[in-house]
Structures are given as structure tokens and as C-alpha cells.
Design a protein around this motif. Structure first.
Motif, PDB file in Angstrom:
ATOM      1  N   ALA A   1       1.178  -1.334   0.251  1.00 49.81           N
ATOM      2  CA  ALA A   1       0.231  -0.225   0.069  1.00 49.81           C
ATOM      3  C   ALA A   1       0.787   1.606  -0.456  1.00 49.81           C
ATOM      4  O   ALA A   1       0.489   2.246  -0.756  1.00 49.81           O
ATOM      5  N   ALA A   2       2.230   0.722   0.446  1.00 50.98           N
ATOM      6  CA  ALA A   2       2.890   2.852   0.568  1.00 50.98           C
ATOM      7  C   ALA A   2       4.103   2.322  -0.072  1.00 50.98           C
ATOM      8  O   ALA A   2       4.684   3.958  -0.510  1.00 50.98           O
ATOM      9  N   ARG A   3       4.298   1.447  -0.904  1.00 54.70           N
ATOM     10  CA  ARG A   3       4.625   1.240  -2.376  1.00 54.70           C
ATOM     11  C   ARG A   3       5.160   2.743  -3.760  1.00 54.70           C
ATOM     12  O   ARG A   3       3.283   2.101  -3.475  1.00 54.70           O
ATOM     13  N   PRO A   4       5.577   2.808  -3.654  1.00 57.99           N
ATOM     14  CA  PRO A   4       5.329   3.933  -4.864  1.00 57.99           C
ATOM     15  C   PRO A   4       4.966   3.413  -6.053  1.00 57.99           C
ATOM     16  O   PRO A   4       5.385   1.714  -6.790  1.00 57.99           O
ATOM     17  N   GLY A   5       4.259   3.375  -7.007  1.00 53.59           N
ATOM     18  CA  GLY A   5       3.053   2.277  -8.212  1.00 53.59           C
ATOM     19  C   GLY A   5       4.522   2.753  -9.186  1.00 53.59           C
ATOM     20  O   GLY A   5       3.960   2.802 -10.665  1.00 53.59           O
ATOM     21  N   LYS A   6       5.433   3.764  -9.312  1.00 58.06           N
ATOM     22  CA  LYS A   6       6.407   4.085 -10.221  1.00 58.06           C
ATOM     23  C   LYS A   6       7.759   2.967 -10.785  1.00 58.06           C
ATOM     24  O   LYS A   6       7.997   2.285  -9.419  1.00 58.06           O
ATOM     25  N   GLY A   7       8.139   2.487 -11.711  1.00 59.53           N
ATOM     26  CA  GLY A   7       9.205   1.897 -12.205  1.00 59.53           C
ATOM     27  C   GLY A   7       8.991   0.299 -11.547  1.00 59.53           C
ATOM     28  O   GLY A   7      10.200  -0.409 -11.156  1.00 59.53           O
ATOM     29  N   LEU A   8       8.076  -0.276 -12.319  1.00 59.22           N
ATOM     30  CA  LEU A   8       7.806  -1.819 -11.595  1.00 59.22           C
ATOM     31  C   LEU A   8       8.218  -2.449 -13.016  1.00 59.22           C
ATOM     32  O   LEU A   8       8.197  -3.686 -12.380  1.00 59.22           O
ATOM     33  N   ALA A   9       7.890  -1.422 -14.014  1.00 60.35           N
ATOM     34  CA  ALA A   9       7.815  -2.644 -15.206  1.00 60.35           C
ATOM     35  C   ALA A   9       9.528  -3.108 -15.856  1.00 60.35           C
ATOM     36  O   ALA A   9      10.440  -2.986 -14.403  1.00 60.35           O
ATOM     37  N   ARG A  10       9.838  -4.164 -15.529  1.00 59.81           N
ATOM     38  CA  ARG A  10      10.701  -5.690 -15.461  1.00 59.81           C
ATOM     39  C   ARG A  10       9.912  -6.434 -16.752  1.00 59.81           C
ATOM     40  O   ARG A  10       9.265  -6.845 -16.879  1.00 59.81           O
ATOM     41  N   THR A  11      10.804  -6.729 -17.460  1.00 66.49           N
ATOM     42  CA  THR A  11      11.400  -8.319 -18.578  1.00 66.49           C
ATOM     43  C   THR A  11      12.074  -9.442 -17.626  1.00 66.49           C
ATOM     44  O   THR A  11      13.348  -9.220 -17.067  1.00 66.49           O
ATOM     45  N   VAL A  12      10.681 -11.240 -17.916  1.00 71.22           N
ATOM     46  CA  VAL A  12      11.703 -11.517 -17.153  1.00 71.22           C
ATOM     47  C   VAL A  12      12.501 -12.912 -18.232  1.00 71.22           C
ATOM     48  O   VAL A  12      12.132 -12.687 -19.519  1.00 71.22           O
ATOM     49  N   THR A  13      13.422 -13.002 -17.326  1.00 69.78           N
ATOM     50  CA  THR A  13      14.832 -13.232 -18.797  1.00 69.78           C
ATOM     51  C   THR A  13      14.788 -14.936 -18.570  1.00 69.78           C
ATOM     52  O   THR A  13      15.799 -15.540 -19.150  1.00 69.78           O
ATOM     53  N   ALA A  14      14.571 -15.322 -17.027  1.00 66.52           N
ATOM     54  CA  ALA A  14      14.053 -17.140 -17.268  1.00 66.52           C
ATOM     55  C   ALA A  14      13.386 -17.663 -15.883  1.00 66.52           C
ATOM     56  O   ALA A  14      12.932 -16.008 -14.635  1.00 66.52           O
ATOM     57  N   ARG A  15      13.501 -18.052 -16.009  1.00 60.35           N
ATOM     58  CA  ARG A  15      11.798 -18.782 -15.213  1.00 60.35           C
ATOM     59  C   ARG A  15      11.631 -20.539 -15.050  1.00 60.35           C
ATOM     60  O   ARG A  15      11.159 -21.282 -16.296  1.00 60.35           O
ATOM     61  N   VAL A  16      11.453 -20.490 -13.866  1.00 64.08           N
ATOM     62  CA  VAL A  16      11.160 -21.688 -13.681  1.00 64.08           C
ATOM     63  C   VAL A  16       9.636 -22.346 -12.793  1.00 64.08           C
ATOM     64  O   VAL A  16       9.739 -21.626 -11.360  1.00 64.08           O
ATOM     65  N   VAL A  17       9.300 -22.956 -12.927  1.00 63.39           N
ATOM     66  CA  VAL A  17       7.969 -22.897 -12.303  1.00 63.39           C
ATOM     67  C   VAL A  17       7.361 -24.565 -11.924  1.00 63.39           C
ATOM     68  O   VAL A  17       8.218 -25.560 -13.055  1.00 63.39           O
ATOM     69  N   THR A  18       7.825 -25.419 -10.884  1.00 64.96           N
ATOM     70  CA  THR A  18       7.397 -26.764 -10.719  1.00 64.96           C
ATOM     71  C   THR A  18       6.730 -27.205  -9.655  1.00 64.96           C
ATOM     72  O   THR A  18       6.839 -26.078  -8.523  1.00 64.96           O
ATOM     73  N   THR A  19       6.006 -27.755  -9.667  1.00 63.13           N
ATOM     74  CA  THR A  19       4.896 -27.706  -8.678  1.00 63.13           C
ATOM     75  C   THR A  19       5.045 -29.553  -8.324  1.00 63.13           C
ATOM     76  O   THR A  19       5.547 -30.147  -8.792  1.00 63.13           O
TER      77      THR A  19
END
Length: 130
Positions: free
Chosen positions: A62-80
Motif C-alpha cells: 500500500a505504501a510503495r510507489p507505483g512507478k518503476g515496476l516494469a521488468r522483463t523476465v529473462t528466465a523462468r522455472v515453475v515446478t509443482t
């Protein structure tokens, strides 16, 4: 039967993780709050903060500024594991940032859907040539 990465469970977790990523970069605080388990045991170690319990995480968002949050995911691993436990791990870059970001999350399926129960974000300096 193999309990790791059952296709239907992996699809569920990938979908909720995609929703988390959209909520994060658009600063949809309500959606982010809904994706974390409302529990004093939920924790989030951020790049600059240690948050213990859902209320501390909610207050931070709630307190965090809402700017500068853009990012590019360069690697991703999802395991269930089974049908109610998963881990997601990504590397990411922010525009203009040389460091590499890392994010790990532990997800648990509840009666209200998949929820983050533990999260960690950190930065790593890029390897130097030489």
C-alpha cells in the motif's frame, strides 16, 4: 504416477503466476494482496525489506510507489509438487538496470485458490568480463 509437474497443476500455477506478474508491474495492489495467503506465517523477503506476516506485506504494498515496476523476465522455472504445492523462480531485468533481479515464491493451493506463502526478491551484480 509422477507427482512433479502434473500438466493440469502446472497450467494452474503458470496462470496464477502470470496474473501475479501483471498485477506487479501494473501496481494492482488489490490483486497482489489477494494472491498472498492472509496469515501471520506468510513472509516476503524483499530487496530492501523483511516482511513477516500478511499485514506487513499488505502495508508495504500500500505504501510503495507505483512507478518503476516494469521488468522483463529473462528466465523462468515453475515446478509443482502434487496438486497443492509449487515453487516459481525467475530472473528479471528492469529498464536501465545492470543488475539481475531474482524472485522465488512458494505457492500453496487453498480453498480460495493458489496463494503465495513465501517470497524472496534479491539483486545480483552482473558478471564482469575479464
Amino acid at each position: 504416477m509422477n507427482e512433479v509437474n502434473q500438466p493440469h497443476v502446472l497450467a494452474e500455477v503458470n496462470a496464477v503466476f502470470d496474473a501475479y506478474e501483471v498485477a506487479l508491474v501494473t501496481n494492482d495492489v488489490a490483486a497482489l494482496d489477494a494472491l498472498f495467503l492472509d496469515s501471520p506465517q506468510t513472509l516476503r523477503y524483499g530487496a530492501t525489506e523483511n516482511l513477516y506476516g500478511y499485514e506487513a506485506i499488505r502495508a508495504f504494498r500500500a505504501a510503495r510507489p507505483g512507478k518503476g515496476l516494469a521488468r522483463t523476465v529473462t528466465a523462468r522455472v515453475v515446478t509443482t509438487y502434487g496438486d497443492a504445492f509449487a515453487v516459481t523462480n525467475i530472473e528479471f531485468r528492469r529498464p536501465g538496470e545492470a543488475r539481475i533481479g531474482r524472485q522465488s515464491q512458494t505457492w500453496m493451493k487453498t480453498g480460495d485458490g493458489w496463494k503465495v506463502v513465501c517470497a524472496h526478491v534479491s539483486w545480483m551484480e552482473p558478471a564482469r568480463a575479464g
